[in-house]
Design a protein around this motif. Structure first.
Motif, short mmCIF file in Angstrom:
data_model
loop_
_atom_site.label_atom_id
_atom_site.label_comp_id
_atom_site.label_asym_id
_atom_site.label_seq_id
_atom_site.Cartn_x
_atom_site.Cartn_y
_atom_site.Cartn_z
N PRO A 98 0.82 -1.22 0.00
CA PRO A 98 0.00 0.00 0.00
C PRO A 98 0.86 1.27 0.00
CG PRO A 98 -0.45 -1.37 1.94
CD PRO A 98 0.67 -2.01 1.20
N GLY A 99 0.32 2.31 -0.60
CA GLY A 99 1.00 3.59 -0.63
C GLY A 99 0.97 4.28 0.73
N LYS A 100 1.90 5.20 0.93
CA LYS A 100 1.98 5.97 2.18
C LYS A 100 1.25 7.30 2.06
CE LYS A 100 4.46 2.89 4.18
NZ LYS A 100 3.89 2.07 5.22
N PHE A 101 1.07 7.80 0.83
CA PHE A 101 0.32 9.03 0.55
C PHE A 101 0.82 10.22 1.35
CE2 PHE A 101 -2.47 5.46 -0.41
CZ PHE A 101 -2.71 5.71 -1.76
N MET A 102 2.14 10.29 1.55
CA MET A 102 2.71 11.36 2.36
C MET A 102 2.49 12.73 1.74
SD MET A 102 5.40 9.19 1.20
CE MET A 102 6.31 9.26 -0.32
N LEU A 103 2.61 12.86 0.43
CA LEU A 103 2.38 14.14 -0.23
C LEU A 103 0.89 14.44 -0.34
CD1 LEU A 103 3.57 16.61 -1.62
CD2 LEU A 103 3.60 15.31 -3.75
N THR A 104 0.11 13.42 -0.68
CA THR A 104 -1.34 13.60 -0.83
C THR A 104 -1.98 14.07 0.47
OG1 THR A 104 -1.36 11.83 -2.49
CG2 THR A 104 -3.48 12.43 -1.50
N VAL A 105 -1.63 13.44 1.58
CA VAL A 105 -2.19 13.81 2.88
C VAL A 105 -1.76 15.22 3.26
CG1 VAL A 105 -2.09 13.28 5.35
CG2 VAL A 105 -2.41 11.44 3.69
N SER A 106 -0.48 15.52 3.05
CA SER A 106 0.02 16.87 3.39
C SER A 106 -0.69 17.94 2.58
CB SER A 106 1.53 16.94 3.14
OG SER A 106 2.20 16.02 3.95
N GLU A 107 -0.88 17.66 1.31
CA GLU A 107 -1.55 18.63 0.44
C GLU A 107 -2.97 18.89 0.91
OE1 GLU A 107 -2.59 19.26 -4.29
OE2 GLU A 107 -1.48 17.51 -3.66
N ARG A 108 -3.68 17.85 1.29
CA ARG A 108 -5.06 18.02 1.77
C ARG A 108 -5.09 18.82 3.07
NH1 ARG A 108 -6.96 11.97 0.39
NH2 ARG A 108 -7.31 12.30 -1.83
N GLN A 109 -4.12 18.58 3.95
CA GLN A 109 -4.07 19.31 5.22
C GLN A 109 -3.80 20.79 4.99
OE1 GLN A 109 -4.84 18.12 8.26
NE2 GLN A 109 -5.39 16.24 7.21
#
Length: 129
Positions: A98-109
């Motif tokens: 599974p992906g970690k989505f570190m950039l995706t989560v940060s962008e949403r925050q």
């Protein structure tokens, strides 16, 4: 009967606003730099600790203005960055990591608080008038 108004303070305020107009670009650039700096810190915190190269290769471009649009990019050129972000198959193609989505989560925050950050920068600049 006549009434006289002293509008000198309004004139001074108008002149200050005109001076403020010339500062808007720098205020927006400063606010965007603040937002992207927060985002890169969040992204690095969410990046898996066993991927030091990935964690250390997050970069930010300078803010660019094109017409009424401002653009800044947070990126990572590490070969496997997309695989860690979004997930990938194992070498034998039997399982999924599974992906970690570190950039995706940060962008949403950051998107949730970006307006507040920009407003704070504008208020600070406005208070100096």
């Amino acid at each position: 009967m006549s009434v006289t108004f002293d509008v000198s303070e309004l004139e001074a305020f108008k002149n200050n606003l005109q001076g403020f107009q010339g500062q808007i670009d720098s205020i927006i650039v400063e606010a965007l730099n603040d937002c992207v700096a927060r985002e890169i810190r969040m992204t690095k915190k969410l990046t898996p600790r066993d991927t030091k190269t990935l964690m250390n290769n997050w970069r930010i471009t300078d803010v660019k203005k094109d017409g009424d649009t401002y653009q800044v990019t947070l990126y990572n050129n590490t070969d496997y960055a997309d695989y860690v972000e979004f997930g990938h198959r194992t070498r034998d193609h039997k399982n999924w990591v599974p992906g970690k989505f570190m950039l995706t989560v940060s962008e949403r925050q950051i998107e949730k608080v970006m307006e507040e950050i920009v407003d704070r920068h504008l208020e600070e600049a406005f208070s100096k008038l």
